[in-house]
Motif scaffolding. Structure first.
Motif, mmCIF file in Angstrom:
data_model
loop_
_atom_site.group_PDB
_atom_site.id
_atom_site.type_symbol
_atom_site.label_atom_id
_atom_site.label_comp_id
_atom_site.label_asym_id
_atom_site.label_seq_id
_atom_site.Cartn_x
_atom_site.Cartn_y
_atom_site.Cartn_z
ATOM 1 N N ILE A 196 85.320 -70.589 35.288
ATOM 2 C CA ILE A 196 84.542 -71.900 35.600
ATOM 3 C C ILE A 196 85.063 -73.028 34.519
ATOM 4 O O ILE A 196 85.032 -73.145 33.600
ATOM 5 N N ALA A 203 73.390 -70.227 33.424
ATOM 6 C CA ALA A 203 74.188 -69.238 33.662
ATOM 7 C C ALA A 203 73.958 -67.945 32.641
ATOM 8 O O ALA A 203 73.427 -68.375 31.552
ATOM 9 N N ASN A 245 72.187 -75.363 37.326
ATOM 10 C CA ASN A 245 73.351 -75.239 36.352
ATOM 11 C C ASN A 245 72.968 -74.385 34.864
ATOM 12 O O ASN A 245 73.240 -74.903 33.824
ATOM 13 N N ARG A 267 74.216 -75.945 31.281
ATOM 14 C CA ARG A 267 75.186 -76.984 31.418
ATOM 15 C C ARG A 267 74.557 -78.114 31.288
ATOM 16 O O ARG A 267 75.092 -79.285 30.397
ATOM 17 N N THR A 285 73.848 -72.432 40.717
ATOM 18 C CA THR A 285 74.514 -73.631 40.853
ATOM 19 C C THR A 285 73.752 -75.050 41.139
ATOM 20 O O THR A 285 74.180 -76.209 41.227
ATOM 21 N N TYR A 299 75.508 -67.270 37.984
ATOM 22 C CA TYR A 299 75.468 -68.870 37.938
ATOM 23 C C TYR A 299 74.631 -69.498 38.911
ATOM 24 O O TYR A 299 74.865 -69.288 40.171
#
Length: 543
Positions: A201, A222, A220, A246, A217, A215
């Motif tokens: 990634i 994981a 964000n 993230r 998406t 993950y």
């Protein structure tokens, strides 16, 4: 035959007949066509349907410009603007298609596009099995939904689960990152991705590698297993299990954690860690150790808890509770440590003790000062209640120096000389070159200078107001050979980097090692599908 028996047999026959009829393939029904024609020469055994063709089969509706309908085979070939619609959730468009009513299978080719409320797949050819509700393709395909674009050489779509599965090269492109893997399960409704095998990634913020991971998406978030790591510009985070957010630039790691800092030349290990990228900080516990590379040596610092904060040039390490540290020629213990790269100052606080070679040094507070230019240890300060002790090399006595403060200098990373000042007291076993005992020096003075030779005391010099004498061994009784406050703690001395860990943490680490081995044995097994993935639409409907 009794009427009751006849009626029972009749009912059984009726049930069996209905069951057989229910299992028989349903016929394709032509609902509309502008033109209806039969041409046995050009299309034997088929009906030619032309213009606004619409057929229905068991709830699925197919429309096209032209079709060959083979009634006996319950089979259809469709041409031009072909669309197969199943309910209000699946649409399959193409230039050409074939549909088998007996097998309930469709084949679509020529700019084939399959769309659902959550995603659209575009490829050359799509096969769709209505019995299993599975679609698959073996040509380069592109899947687009609100958040991501996926490209792969082949794939399968499970309609009921809203899941794409890819077993060859696949790439997910998001405005923030790119995922590449060879095995991906992607759920179009939730945006959840399950990775298996070598996967990466990549983003501007970092680079992630995993061989088993999850993950989200959309959020964000994981979770990674199996040889996973997160790499920033100057830092690499490894662990058996990694959690990553993230949006917050937050990561936590569990079991066999290793964080490498290339700029500050250090490594932090433990079995649990939290890393806050935006705050430039990390928290590590469970057999935590910080390893700093100094000169041509390594310094190992252990505490129940470690905190590392600050950017390059202002790096701070804090260790708490039962702190122990080790360097090849130096080791020690204290309650807590505060070490700053900016000031090159390391503070040992709370009952500090330092072993330098064969010498034991104690005091209320200790400071180790480095040189930021040479990256070497420069000096040592021991403040209040200084006590320096070493065993007599041949006898049973102790060489002792006591005073208020100690100031020492390092040369090539080794303690070379120290000054002990204010109210100094000494008991020193004096020996000649043949190691024979000359006498026991016992005195007081204002200041003492000691020069070390390797690991032992080479010379002692006394300054100002010297009062004392050298006593023959027989003239100095045992109770006079120890200064007030002497506590020899040689059995506590840390002699290797492994000694910095208490027994209970080593036992826990053995359990963790066994858990790691068990997890590695499952490396080829995909992650278990999460409840939030399976229940995504149910949860969404409650909102």
């Amino acid at each position: 035959m009794k009427k009751s028996q006849f009626f029972l047999r009749y009912c059984l026959l009726l049930i069996c007949t209905n069951f057989i009829l229910a299992q028989a393939p349903k016929k394709i029904v032509v609902e509309h066509s502008d033109y209806f024609d039969v041409n046995q020469v050009e299309i034997p055994d088929a009906v030619l349907l032309t213009g606004n063709v619409r057929v229905n089969h068991d709830g699925a509706v197919l429309t096209c410009n032209k079709a060959y309908f083979f009634q006996k085979e319950n089979y259809l070939k469709a041409f031009g603007n072909v669309q197969l619609v199943q309910g209000d959730t699946l649409f399959l468009n193409s230039k050409y298609a074939e549909y088998n009513g007996n097998l309930k299978k469709a084949y679509a080719t020529g700019n084939a596009v399959m769309s659902s409320p959550d995603a659209t797949l575009a490829t050359d050819t799509i096969n769709f099995d209505r019995n299993t509700q599975e679609a698959y393709y073996n040509s380069l395909g592109t899947i687009v939904n609100k958040d991501n674009t996926l490209k792969s050489k082949s794939g399968k779509y499970y309609v009921a689960e809203k899941k794409f599965q890819f077993l060859t090269a696949v790439t997910i492109t998001n405005p923030t990152y790119v995922i590449k893997t060879n095995h991906l399960d992607y759920y179009t409704n939730s945006g959840h991705s399950y990775l298996l095998g070598p996967s990466t990634i990549t983003s501007k913020a970092n680079y992630i590698y995993t061989e088993k991971g999850f993950y989200d998406t959309k959020k964000n978030l994981a979770h990674f297993l199996n040889k996973s790591y997160i790499r920033y510009d100057d830092r690499v985070i490894k662990g058996d299990s990694l959690y990553y957010d993230r949006n917050r630039e937050f990561a936590s790691a569990t079991r066999n954690v290793k964080i490498t800092d290339s700029i500050n030349r250090g490594i932090v290990k433990g079995n649990y860690a939290e890393i806050y990228k935006k705050q430039d900080s990390m928290f590590v516990t469970k057999r935590a150790v910080a390893v700093n590379f100094v000169e041509n040596d390594s310094v190992y610092i252990h505490g129940k808890k470690l905190m590392v904060t600050g950017k390059e040039g202002n790096h701070i390490i804090r260790a708490f509770n039962n702190v122990r540290f080790f360097k090849t020629d130096m080791s020690g213990k204290c309650d807590s440590i505060h070490s700053s790269s900016k000031t090159a100052l390391t503070k040992l606080m709370g009952n500090p003790i330092l072993w330098n070679g064969e010498n034991q040094i104690t005091g209320d507070v200790m400071h180790l000062i480095g040189n930021n230019n040479t990256k070497e240890l420069d000096s040592l300060k021991v403040l209040n209640n200084t006590f320096l002790v070493s065993k007599d090399t041949l006898g049973t006595g102790y060489n002792q120096v006591k005073g208020q403060n100690l100031f020492g200098k390092f040369e090539e990373g080794k303690l070379h000389d120290v000054d002990i000042i204010k109210n100094t007291e000494v008991i020193y076993y004096m020996r000649n070159d043949d190691k024979e005992l000359i006498g026991i020096n016992k005195n007081v003075s204002s200041k003492i200078n000691i020069i070390f030779d390797e690991k032992t005391i080479e010379t002692i010099t006394f300054f100002q107001q010297v009062d004392g004498d050298i006593y023959p061994e027989k003239d100095l009784p045992e109770n006079a050979r120890k200064l007030r406050g002497l506590v020899w703690r040689g059995e506590e001395r840390i002699k290797s980097k492994d000694d910095i860990f208490p027994p209970e943490e080593n036992e826990d680490n053995d359990k963790i090692s066994n858990a790691t081995k068990a997890e590695e044995a499952k490396k080829d097994v995909p992650m278990k599908i999460r409840k939030e993935t399976l229940n995504y639409d149910k949860k969404k409907g409650k909102k």
